[in-house]
Design a protein around this motif. Sequence first.
Motif, short mmCIF file in Angstrom:
data_model
loop_
_atom_site.label_atom_id
_atom_site.label_comp_id
_atom_site.label_asym_id
_atom_site.label_seq_id
_atom_site.Cartn_x
_atom_site.Cartn_y
_atom_site.Cartn_z
N ALA A 246 -59.71 -42.79 -24.20
CA ALA A 246 -60.77 -42.12 -24.97
C ALA A 246 -60.16 -41.46 -26.19
CB ALA A 246 -61.48 -41.07 -24.11
N ALA A 247 -60.97 -41.39 -27.26
CA ALA A 247 -60.57 -40.61 -28.43
C ALA A 247 -60.90 -39.15 -28.17
CB ALA A 247 -61.32 -41.11 -29.66
N PRO A 248 -60.13 -38.24 -28.71
CA PRO A 248 -60.41 -36.81 -28.46
C PRO A 248 -61.82 -36.42 -28.89
CG PRO A 248 -58.24 -37.08 -29.45
CD PRO A 248 -58.91 -38.43 -29.51
N LEU A 249 -62.54 -35.74 -27.99
CA LEU A 249 -63.89 -35.26 -28.33
C LEU A 249 -63.81 -34.24 -29.46
CD1 LEU A 249 -66.95 -34.96 -27.59
CD2 LEU A 249 -66.26 -33.10 -26.07
N ILE A 250 -62.77 -33.42 -29.43
CA ILE A 250 -62.59 -32.42 -30.49
C ILE A 250 -61.62 -33.00 -31.50
CG2 ILE A 250 -61.77 -30.08 -31.00
CD1 ILE A 250 -62.56 -30.44 -27.52
N THR A 251 -62.11 -33.27 -32.69
CA THR A 251 -61.24 -33.92 -33.68
C THR A 251 -60.36 -32.88 -34.37
OG1 THR A 251 -62.74 -33.69 -35.55
CG2 THR A 251 -63.09 -35.60 -34.09
N LEU A 252 -59.27 -33.36 -34.92
CA LEU A 252 -58.35 -32.46 -35.62
C LEU A 252 -59.00 -31.89 -36.88
CD1 LEU A 252 -55.06 -34.52 -35.12
CD2 LEU A 252 -55.70 -32.37 -34.00
#
Lengths: 214, 330
Positions: free
Chosen positions: B295-301
């Motif tokens: 999964a891609a991080p739910l909280i983006t940088l």
Amino acid sequence: MPDPMPDPMSHAMPDRAAALAAALGRVRADVSPALAAPVRRARAWVDAGHLGLPRSVNVECLNGTLGDAVDLARALTGCEPVEVYAEGTATGLVASLLMTHGVVASLVVADAPGLSSITARLIGSHAHTEIDLAAPAVRRHGPDGMRLLPAEAAPGEPTAAAPTGGSPGYTLHDAAIAADTTAAAHQSIATGQPVAVPQEAPHDGHRQRPGQPR
Amino acid sequence: MIGVAVLGSGAIAADHVSAFARVGGVEVTHVVGTDLARARRIAALAPGCRAGTDLGDALADPAVTGVIVCGRTGDHPARALAAIAAGKHVVIEKPPARRLADFDAVVAAARTAGVRVMVGQTTRFQPAVRTLAAAAAAGEVGTPRLLHLAWYVGHVWPGGWNSWQLDPAASGGHLVHNGMHPLDLAIALLGDRPERVFTRGWCTHAPGMPTPDSFHVTVRFAGGAVALAELSYGLRRPGDMLRRMTLTGETGTLAHHTAADAALGGTPVTTPPASVADALYHQAVHTADVFAGRAAPLITLEQSRAALATALAAQRSLEAGAPMEVTLDA
């Protein structure tokens, strides 16, 4: 019956103070939500010391007005607006108020599709409370959806009192404070800076205009 | 198997270990803290987990896929950089740093090393927040215009007057330490760039506190939306909780209140409302998926950078008593 005046408390109308000035001598016929039973009950709790000293209050008026929110913050805390900072959007605003005795208020006024409500949360040094002007109520469900049946009498004391010579629970003085705070909030939105709310002059009874030095 | 090392031996580190211990396919391998006895107590929460005081030992272990950076905020960037240098994926407790430049250095290092970094904004994993965010993303309210978050709790600061969280020099201030939660959510829900903030803070109980136990922040966004984020740790009774969210848009309104949750009565025991409960477990499940590349991080940088910049501006506003522009430039 006193002359009704239009409700100029809308957050879309910044010159409330001017409208109010034009109405001097009349008695407001509309009733402030600050007089609602849940508000008066919460204020009685404050006055009885159940919450300790009020420290902060939040008022959210969905499809209400900034004047309503100011009325509620004052009614719940017994404190007066001193300074306001506000940010506006096309459908509402948020306002941060400094009140007397260091009490802090935050106000939210918004067009909220499908939801009309006025609620407030008061945090004191010893306890907190939350009120909903639509409560207590009995919910009636039917083919046409849900309807609230208020479980307490609607506020009516001020309008009942005025024609018979009694003292209204909500006066032009209260309306002027709501109006001046509203005007100050709009000035804050325009300037991006906190704005002082006019205070009652000690002798002549006139209120200074928003932004004037005190 | 995903191996997780937890760096820190405070209360939140214990919560992370307990949460990961419940996630299938995850093994908590290390707890690293400055206090070995405390690290041992926390490590005991997960079967087979080792306690230690040497960060290098944990980072040299090939069984470690990723690390959870806890502890004092000032230590976060150095710990994250060490983990990245060792090729580990990283979740950093909020706030990720006390300065934007320190966070940027972590992000740059992660991109160079090809590892994943996410800031642990746990509130995003609360069931009610996830539902509200999904509804907003699905267009249930049209274009969002105004967000009101009111999050109140009864709280006792660990460590009393010696708590590092009360020291703005150590924590970055309350607007940074806890303000990042609602500010991150506001940025995610409104999907816009914060421009200007104004903060008022106050102490509900102890006037001598070096940082306010309560504050509210107004946020103006570039696209014209506004938000009010209220946070109070000033409810009288520890464990009390009142959380509500209102998001108004052009065509609809989303609203949630913890008062709608089932409540336990007749006992002094307090339990978290179901609408917010188990957020750290849900974050742990997501973290395992991120570490595994599922999964891609739910909280983006980008969101975390904007949230940190907004929190820093909000803290400056608190200290100056004036509105502050949010500086997103490097």
